[in-house]
Motif scaffolding. Structure first.
Motif, mmCIF file in Angstrom:
data_model
loop_
_atom_site.group_PDB
_atom_site.id
_atom_site.type_symbol
_atom_site.label_atom_id
_atom_site.label_comp_id
_atom_site.label_asym_id
_atom_site.label_seq_id
_atom_site.Cartn_x
_atom_site.Cartn_y
_atom_site.Cartn_z
ATOM 1 N N GLU A 191 34.469 34.328 6.674
ATOM 2 C CA GLU A 191 33.186 34.432 5.971
ATOM 3 C C GLU A 191 32.997 33.290 4.978
ATOM 4 O OE1 GLU A 191 30.505 37.751 3.560
ATOM 5 O OE2 GLU A 191 32.587 38.209 4.111
ATOM 6 N N ILE A 234 24.002 37.437 7.066
ATOM 7 C CA ILE A 234 25.246 37.935 7.667
ATOM 8 C C ILE A 234 25.225 39.467 7.725
ATOM 9 C CG2 ILE A 234 27.742 38.180 7.298
ATOM 10 C CD1 ILE A 234 27.757 35.301 6.226
ATOM 11 N N ALA A 235 24.773 40.093 6.619
ATOM 12 C CA ALA A 235 24.703 41.567 6.571
ATOM 13 C C ALA A 235 23.759 42.098 7.646
ATOM 14 C CB ALA A 235 24.244 42.013 5.188
ATOM 15 N N HIS A 240 25.352 41.737 11.101
ATOM 16 C CA HIS A 240 26.420 42.736 11.238
ATOM 17 C C HIS A 240 25.822 44.116 11.499
ATOM 18 C CE1 HIS A 240 30.002 45.113 9.983
ATOM 19 N NE2 HIS A 240 30.639 44.079 10.536
ATOM 20 N N GLU A 241 24.736 44.411 10.769
ATOM 21 C CA GLU A 241 24.057 45.704 10.912
ATOM 22 C C GLU A 241 23.438 45.852 12.293
ATOM 23 O OE1 GLU A 241 20.084 47.766 9.058
ATOM 24 O OE2 GLU A 241 21.255 46.480 7.709
ATOM 25 N N ILE A 250 27.069 40.465 15.474
ATOM 26 C CA ILE A 250 28.409 39.965 15.168
ATOM 27 C C ILE A 250 29.273 41.147 14.721
ATOM 28 C CG2 ILE A 250 27.671 37.617 14.542
ATOM 29 C CD1 ILE A 250 27.871 38.416 11.603
ATOM 30 N N ILE A 251 30.574 41.055 14.984
ATOM 31 C CA ILE A 251 31.503 42.100 14.539
ATOM 32 C C ILE A 251 32.647 41.447 13.772
ATOM 33 C CG2 ILE A 251 30.971 43.734 16.386
ATOM 34 C CD1 ILE A 251 33.398 42.730 17.902
ATOM 35 N N GLU A 252 33.266 42.225 12.879
ATOM 36 C CA GLU A 252 34.370 41.703 12.078
ATOM 37 C C GLU A 252 35.690 42.118 12.723
ATOM 38 O OE1 GLU A 252 35.555 41.331 7.344
ATOM 39 O OE2 GLU A 252 33.992 42.734 7.988
ATOM 40 N N PHE A 307 34.591 36.859 11.590
ATOM 41 C CA PHE A 307 33.395 37.285 12.345
ATOM 42 C C PHE A 307 33.411 36.650 13.725
ATOM 43 C CE2 PHE A 307 31.666 37.921 7.993
ATOM 44 C CZ PHE A 307 31.310 39.251 8.129
ATOM 45 N N LYS A 311 29.487 39.556 19.305
ATOM 46 C CA LYS A 311 29.696 40.743 20.136
ATOM 47 C C LYS A 311 29.377 40.386 21.580
ATOM 48 C CE LYS A 311 28.391 45.596 20.609
ATOM 49 N NZ LYS A 311 27.519 46.666 20.131
#
Length: 414
Positions: free
Chosen positions: A373, A394-395, A398-399, A403-405, A410, A413
């Motif tokens: 990050e 980024i949030a 992700h939501e 993208i996945i952590e 990151f 997907k």
């Protein structure tokens, strides 16, 4: 120096404007017309545009250039149509009633200079008729059953005012000048003339204007001019206008050949400019100089050589052209041709890119390894994005599950 004497002989009653007069001087001589073995023709005529605040003697410079040129034609943008610039089809009422062509400004000025004042006031349709004449230097006519191609081997000298009366140098040029990019890019050199308050310059300018009026009051129409009069002498150029016309006519016939040293200097300058503003990211590449501007430098260098009646284009001639082009790029365009032509510089273009796409692109570059990050923050902040905007983007990614952590990094997907 002959260059300074010729420069001071163009519009001697106008104070200052040395760079503009120098460019006008080179335009009078022009480059070398070339016809290559495959039939390609490269123009030698130099096109110049002056854009500036009202009341700064642009029209006077145009009239002076038209007077000095061996063949000069003056036109006003507001009252000029496409037919007036190119050619008009007219019925011969006194003969057999056939249609004939009457030459317009650009055809009549062939071999000299066409001066167009207030070019920004012309309609877009009328201005588009200039494109072929400025680059190919021909005018194709197909009207009233007549199909013809006319020559228009002339330099174009144009003047324009900004849309809102005065220039705002913090804004891009296109919104302020009512002209399309396709026409702007055809001018080899264009100057922005600003009306900046300067007490010392204003005082000298006032003296010059007062001298001009005093000399005009002393001259009685129809009477011989007393050339020994101080007021008359101060408003006369170093070279008589008739002698200057003869000098220009002779110099225009020369065909100077560029030396290898001059070629190397121009090549190095061109490649250096390309490198200086060349960014690594393909999407953000800024080309502050294009092959069209490279040809402009060559034409200006050839004009320098002609001015000195030289048979070759040497290093000093090439350096003079480079100095003028540097002024055009660094001062007028603030070092970025894209800024003038497209209205955004490299920094602005970076900010205009969608941050979502940029973050996804950065993560994609790392593939399945992912990206930390903090690395994303570092790269995005270098490109001009704010930290707050990066966090929110980024949030959101992700939501949305784009993208996945994984292992504190990151990844996209799949």
């Amino acid at each position: 120096d002959i260059a300074e004497k010729i420069r001071d002989s163009i519009a001697p009653t106008i104070f200052g404007m040395n760079w503009e007069k120098r460019a006008l001087t080179l335009q009078q001589f022009g480059g070398v017309d070339k016809k290559l073995p495959d039939g390609t023709r490269i123009r030698g005529d130099i096109h110049m545009l002056m854009m500036g605040d009202p009341g700064l003697a642009k029209s006077q410079l145009l009239r002076s250039a038209a007077r000095i040129a061996p063949r000069g034609v003056m036109a006003a943008g507001k009252s000029t149509s496409a037919a007036g610039l190119t050619a008009a089809a007219v019925r011969d009422e006194f003969g057999e009633g056939r249609w004939t062509l009457e030459a317009g400004t650009l055809v009549l000025a062939s071999g000299g200079i066409a001066c167009i004042d207030e070019i920004d006031k012309m309609s877009e349709e009328d201005r588009s008729s200039m494109h072929e004449a400025m680059e190919q230097q021909t005018i194709s006519i197909a009207k009233a059953g007549i199909s013809a191609q006319l020559k228009s081997k002339c330099s174009v000298l144009a003047a324009a005012n900004p849309k809102r009366s005065r220039f705002d140098m913090s804004m891009p040029l296109p919104p302020q000048v009512n002209m399309p990019v396709s026409l702007l890019s055809r001018f080899d050199v264009f100057f922005i003339i600003e009306d900046k308050p300067d007490p010392e310059k204003d005082s000298l300018l006032a003296d010059k204007i007062l001298e001009s009026h005093r000399a005009g009051e002393e001259l009685v129409p129809g009477e011989a001019i007393d050339e020994d009069d101080l007021a008359i002498r101060t408003l006369s150029g170093p070279i008589d206008s008739r002698m200057l016309r003869l000098y220009i006519s002779h110099a225009k016939k020369l065909r100077p050949v560029m030396t290898l040293q001059a070629q190397t200097l121009i090549k190095e300058h061109y490649t250096d400019l390309r490198k200086r503003y060349h960014n690594t990211d393909d999407q953000d590449k800024t080309m502050p100089i294009t092959p069209r501007q490279l040809e402009s430098i060559i034409r200006l260098a050839e004009a320098h050589a002609k001015m000195y009646l030289s048979e070759t284009v040497d290093v000093p001639h090439a350096q003079g052209a480079i100095d003028l082009m540097d002024l055009f790029l660094n001062v007028t365009l603030r070092g970025d041709v894209d800024l003038a032509f497209f209205g955004s510089d490299a920094e602005q273009r970076k900010k205009d890119i969608d941050p979502r796409l940029r973050i996804l692109g950065i993560i994609d570059e790392r593939g399945t390894n992912g990206m930390d990050e903090q690395e994303i923050y570092g790269l995005m902040e270098e490109e001009g994005y704010s930290r707050n905007k990066i966090e929110k983007t980024i949030a959101k990614l992700h939501e949305d599950g784009e993208i996945i952590e994984r292992d504190f990094k990151f990844v996209r997907k799949v």
